[in-house]
Design a protein around this motif. Sequence first.
Motif, PDB file in Angstrom:
ATOM      1  N   GLN A   1      25.066   8.348 -22.123  1.00  0.00           N
ATOM      2  CA  GLN A   1      24.189   8.759 -21.016  1.00  0.00           C
ATOM      3  C   GLN A   1      24.842   8.488 -19.663  1.00  0.00           C
TER       4      GLN A   1
ATOM      5  N   GLN B   1      28.880  12.657 -14.533  1.00  0.00           N
ATOM      6  CA  GLN B   1      29.363  14.029 -14.409  1.00  0.00           C
ATOM      7  C   GLN B   1      28.418  14.870 -13.549  1.00  0.00           C
TER       8      GLN B   1
ATOM      9  N   HIS C   1      18.040  13.696 -17.642  1.00  0.00           N
ATOM     10  CA  HIS C   1      18.913  12.790 -18.396  1.00  0.00           C
ATOM     11  C   HIS C   1      18.738  11.342 -17.976  1.00  0.00           C
TER      12      HIS C   1
ATOM     13  N   LEU D   1      27.628  12.088 -26.308  1.00  0.00           N
ATOM     14  CA  LEU D   1      28.120  11.774 -24.962  1.00  0.00           C
ATOM     15  C   LEU D   1      27.264  10.651 -24.380  1.00  0.00           C
TER      16      LEU D   1
ATOM     17  N   ARG E   1      27.357  11.136 -18.835  1.00  0.00           N
ATOM     18  CA  ARG E   1      26.710  12.415 -18.524  1.00  0.00           C
ATOM     19  C   ARG E   1      26.126  12.391 -17.109  1.00  0.00           C
TER      20      ARG E   1
ATOM     21  N   ASP F   1      21.949  13.894 -25.844  1.00  0.00           N
ATOM     22  CA  ASP F   1      23.272  14.254 -26.382  1.00  0.00           C
ATOM     23  C   ASP F   1      23.898  12.995 -26.962  1.00  0.00           C
TER      24      ASP F   1
END
Length: 613
Positions: free
Chosen positions: A38, A44, A27, A36, A41, A33
């Motif tokens: 970057q 997280q 990522h 969401l 993400r 995605d």
Amino acid sequence: LLQPLAASTYQQILRDKNQSIALYKKHAFQQDDPDLPQETRLLQLRNHIQKLNEEAQAKLNQLLLDEFSTKLGIKYEQAQLTGKPKKRVLNPADISALEPFHWGYHFDTVFARGGFDAIITNPPWETFKPQAKEFFANHSDLITKNKMDIKAFEKEQKKLLDNPEIAAAWLDYQSKFPYVSAYFRSAEDYINQISIVNGKKAGTDINLYKLFLERCYHLLRQGGECGIVIPSGIYTDLGTKQLRQMLFSQTKITGLFCFENRRSIFEGVDSRFKFVILTFEKGGQTDSFPVRFMRHDVAELAAFPKPDDLVLDVSLIRKLSPDSLSVMEFKQPIDIAIAQKMLQFPFLGEKIESKWNLKLTAEFHMTNDSHLFKTEPAPGRLPLYEGKMIHQFTHQFDPTALRYWVDEQEARRAILGKIQDRGQKLDYQDYRLGFRKIATNTNMRTLISTIIPPNFCSENFQVALSFDKTGTRYISYSEMLFLCALFNSFCLDSVLRQKVSANINFFYIYQLSVPRLQEGDQWFAEIVERAAKLICTTPEFDDLWQEVFPHPQEGGAATLSASPHSRGARGAERGAGGKGVTDETDRAKLRAELDGIIAHLYGLTRCAASPAV
């Protein structure tokens, strides 16, 4: 090591961690995605990885705690201002405070295939023990790390400890070391930190560079290679003997390149300090390896090793230093030839029946025994001799260096300990042969020895014992003079210079090859008489002089000079009272004669190009 359930959980943590790291990497370079952001993400994933790391750290810390407490029986030792430390059982917080790095967790995929392919490192070069001056320097501008008298420091330290906060911090600081030191001295991963000499453990300080070297060995796979920058003590010091044994028997050393810091390769490090670039491959054993010593130019590394570089055989190292495996700093092949020739005589540490035998001691420790040291002379006090007060064949090299006096009765009690004082004669009451402990091979001379009149000595003036516990002499006055002459000779100095890094410890002296000449042996009288003339230059040595020259002698091959009691043409060479030689020209001549005789003893010739060496 984990129980089945815990092991299963740990394996799951490893899989989850590796998957999360792989996702994070993906990522970080790819947006997959759109719903969401970057950055959210990645945050997280980072939080999830951190949580996994904390869970794994707690489990692994518990394993380490079990090793400390259950397997090794180590306890926490809380330092006290007075009295012995208070011991208690270790707890998880004690291990957590160490912030251990669990290699197998963070590099599990590396160790799944055996370890690292290569390691390049420049680890810390620090002794692992409390540094009082370093600690208190943070609380007082008066304290300097190196340039402060012991008594002045102790006075300032006592004043600072009156502050409860500083006292508490000092005790906490001290308490961080004992349980970790105990681990390094007993854990299986560090079995090569304590040297074994003649079946006995040799007590030495723990140094971080030594720990790193052994850790590097364990982190490598078979066939993996290491390049490490460490002090020259790795090939000279007794405390690194087991590490040398490990390198010789379990690795293939590919190079040992030694620098002297004359060009400030490392800023803030003394210009005389020596360090090495050591390279080795894990596995197999070392039969020989290329070396260069005392180099100054970093650019030389690019062309090391060369076919014409000096190559040392491990078999020769074992012959020259069987107890310590110390590596001598040979510069050229002829150095090796000379060392081999000097091996014809036994080591000083070898006990030989019907011959005199040497036993060394360090009388008073500059720190542990500092309570005995007085800064002023007084009735009943004797001078404390330190290494810097003496030089070759003189006890009066620097009278201004006399700093301390010792109360005779207090010192006797300290020396005798539990032995009853019956007025028995102790070593400090007799002439003493000794040498400077602090010496490097970058000084003009490395082995600096003399005989001093009866007095006490500090640890930096190491001395030979005169008597055993029964009062029997180890060594006579004449044998002291003989050995002093050999210690100060170019022959033995050249050997020691190739071994010593910073300090002359006992094992260096014990591993000198020395002929055990005695009264009646050829050249013994000639050596003893010359040494006596160099040493006995003050009235304190009248008894020593009388031992060598009990009766007036006239001429004769044995004396090779005028009688000490004659008033002939050579009378000018003697000092006050007709004993000893004080004229510098005549002293130089005596020393040159000694160097020639001693070289002759070893079978060394004058011309270095001679096939006979």
